[in-house]
Design a protein around this motif. Structure first.
Motif, short mmCIF file in Angstrom:
data_model
loop_
_atom_site.label_atom_id
_atom_site.label_comp_id
_atom_site.label_asym_id
_atom_site.label_seq_id
_atom_site.Cartn_x
_atom_site.Cartn_y
_atom_site.Cartn_z
N ILE A 217 0.83 -1.20 0.00
CA ILE A 217 0.00 0.00 0.00
C ILE A 217 0.87 1.26 0.00
CG2 ILE A 217 -1.98 -1.09 1.11
CD1 ILE A 217 -1.13 0.23 3.74
N PRO A 218 0.35 2.35 -0.54
CA PRO A 218 1.13 3.60 -0.53
C PRO A 218 1.16 4.22 0.87
CG PRO A 218 -0.95 3.89 -1.70
CD PRO A 218 -0.88 2.46 -1.28
N LYS A 219 2.10 5.12 1.07
CA LYS A 219 2.30 5.85 2.32
C LYS A 219 2.77 4.93 3.44
CE LYS A 219 -0.79 9.33 0.78
NZ LYS A 219 -1.71 10.36 0.98
N PHE A 220 2.61 5.36 4.68
CA PHE A 220 3.03 4.61 5.86
C PHE A 220 4.49 4.15 5.78
CE2 PHE A 220 -1.55 3.90 5.26
CZ PHE A 220 -2.02 4.52 6.41
N THR A 221 5.39 5.08 5.45
CA THR A 221 6.80 4.73 5.20
C THR A 221 7.48 4.10 6.42
OG1 THR A 221 7.43 7.01 5.69
CG2 THR A 221 7.15 6.43 3.38
N LEU A 222 7.20 4.60 7.61
CA LEU A 222 7.83 4.02 8.80
C LEU A 222 7.33 2.59 9.03
CD1 LEU A 222 9.76 4.39 11.14
CD2 LEU A 222 7.87 5.34 12.48
N LEU A 223 6.05 2.37 8.81
CA LEU A 223 5.50 1.03 8.96
C LEU A 223 6.12 0.08 7.94
CD1 LEU A 223 3.47 -0.41 10.76
CD2 LEU A 223 1.70 0.14 9.10
N LYS A 224 6.38 0.58 6.73
CA LYS A 224 7.04 -0.24 5.70
C LYS A 224 8.43 -0.68 6.17
CE LYS A 224 4.97 1.84 1.61
NZ LYS A 224 3.82 0.98 1.65
N PHE B 4 15.70 -0.89 -3.58
CA PHE B 4 15.23 -0.18 -4.78
C PHE B 4 13.90 0.55 -4.58
CE2 PHE B 4 18.31 -3.06 -6.74
CZ PHE B 4 18.95 -2.20 -7.61
N ARG B 5 13.40 0.61 -3.36
CA ARG B 5 12.11 1.29 -3.15
C ARG B 5 12.21 2.76 -3.55
NH1 ARG B 5 14.98 1.48 1.23
NH2 ARG B 5 14.60 2.93 2.94
N PRO B 6 11.13 3.30 -4.11
CA PRO B 6 11.14 4.70 -4.56
C PRO B 6 11.20 5.67 -3.37
CG PRO B 6 9.15 3.55 -5.31
CD PRO B 6 9.90 2.61 -4.44
N ALA B 7 11.56 6.90 -3.65
CA ALA B 7 11.73 7.93 -2.62
C ALA B 7 10.47 8.12 -1.78
CB ALA B 7 12.13 9.26 -3.27
N GLU B 8 9.30 8.04 -2.41
CA GLU B 8 8.06 8.24 -1.64
C GLU B 8 7.74 7.07 -0.72
OE1 GLU B 8 6.77 6.48 -5.63
OE2 GLU B 8 8.11 8.09 -5.02
N ARG B 9 8.50 5.99 -0.80
CA ARG B 9 8.31 4.84 0.09
C ARG B 9 9.45 4.72 1.10
NH1 ARG B 9 4.61 0.64 -1.65
NH2 ARG B 9 3.34 1.50 -3.29
N ARG B 10 10.25 5.77 1.21
CA ARG B 10 11.38 5.81 2.15
C ARG B 10 11.09 6.75 3.31
NH1 ARG B 10 16.68 4.45 -0.37
NH2 ARG B 10 16.18 3.65 -2.44
N VAL B 11 11.68 6.43 4.44
CA VAL B 11 11.59 7.33 5.59
C VAL B 11 12.56 8.48 5.36
CG1 VAL B 11 12.02 7.53 8.07
CG2 VAL B 11 10.96 5.47 7.16
N VAL B 12 12.11 9.68 5.55
CA VAL B 12 12.95 10.86 5.35
C VAL B 12 13.66 11.16 6.66
CG1 VAL B 12 12.96 13.31 4.77
CG2 VAL B 12 11.35 11.77 3.64
N ALA B 13 14.99 11.24 6.60
CA ALA B 13 15.77 11.56 7.79
C ALA B 13 15.72 13.06 8.06
CB ALA B 13 17.22 11.12 7.59
N VAL B 14 15.50 13.41 9.31
CA VAL B 14 15.45 14.80 9.71
C VAL B 14 16.69 15.10 10.54
CG1 VAL B 14 14.16 16.54 10.98
CG2 VAL B 14 12.94 14.76 9.73
N ASN B 15 17.39 16.16 10.17
CA ASN B 15 18.62 16.50 10.91
C ASN B 15 18.32 17.31 12.12
OD1 ASN B 15 20.24 15.10 9.18
ND2 ASN B 15 20.54 16.81 7.82
#
Length: 126
Positions: free
Chosen positions: A64-71, A115-126
């Motif tokens: 499913i789309p979204k829920f990157t952390l759950l992925k 190989f997961r796309p950017a929208e399926r990755r967790v974005v690191a926050v500095n």
């Protein structure tokens, strides 16, 4: 993301989903071959229910789309389950034939995650 990487991602992810969903269902319904394998590995039969439920839920999460952390958690769960299966078979001296399924799903997990796309990755926050 290049077209090549998208193809690699979707092919590996769909094969991973098919493998995890099918083995999850087989474990959930406690097919006699799965029960025999669990007993052979020295695990309690109720472990099949736990694995089956989490594999099915993980498959849905990865697709499913979204829920990157759950992925990320789903991929980690797949990795731990399949690497655990490989080491369990190795520990009791099973043949390479018994290692094929878990090894394939382990490789598919790694390839799909990588190989997961950017929208399926967790974005690191500095």
């Amino acid at each position: 993301m290049t077209k090549r990487n998208k193809i690699i991602y979707w092919v590996s992810t769909l094969w991973l989903a098919l493998g995890m969903l099918s083995t999850g269902v087989v474990q959930l319904i406690k097919m006699k071959e799965e029960v025999a394998m669990m007993e052979h590995l020295g695990y309690p039969v109720y472990f099949l229910t736990i694995l089956g439920i989490w594999k099915i839920l993980g498959t849905v999460t990865v697709l499913i789309p979204k829920f990157t952390l759950l992925k990320e958690w789903a991929y980690a769960g797949f990795f731990f389950a399949m690497s655990g299966a490989v080491f369990s078979h190795l520990a009791i001296g099973d043949s390479a034939k018994e290692l094929f399924g878990p090894m394939l799903l382990l490789v598919l997990t790694i390839v799909s995650w990588y190989f997961r796309p950017a929208e399926r990755r967790v974005v690191a926050v500095n």
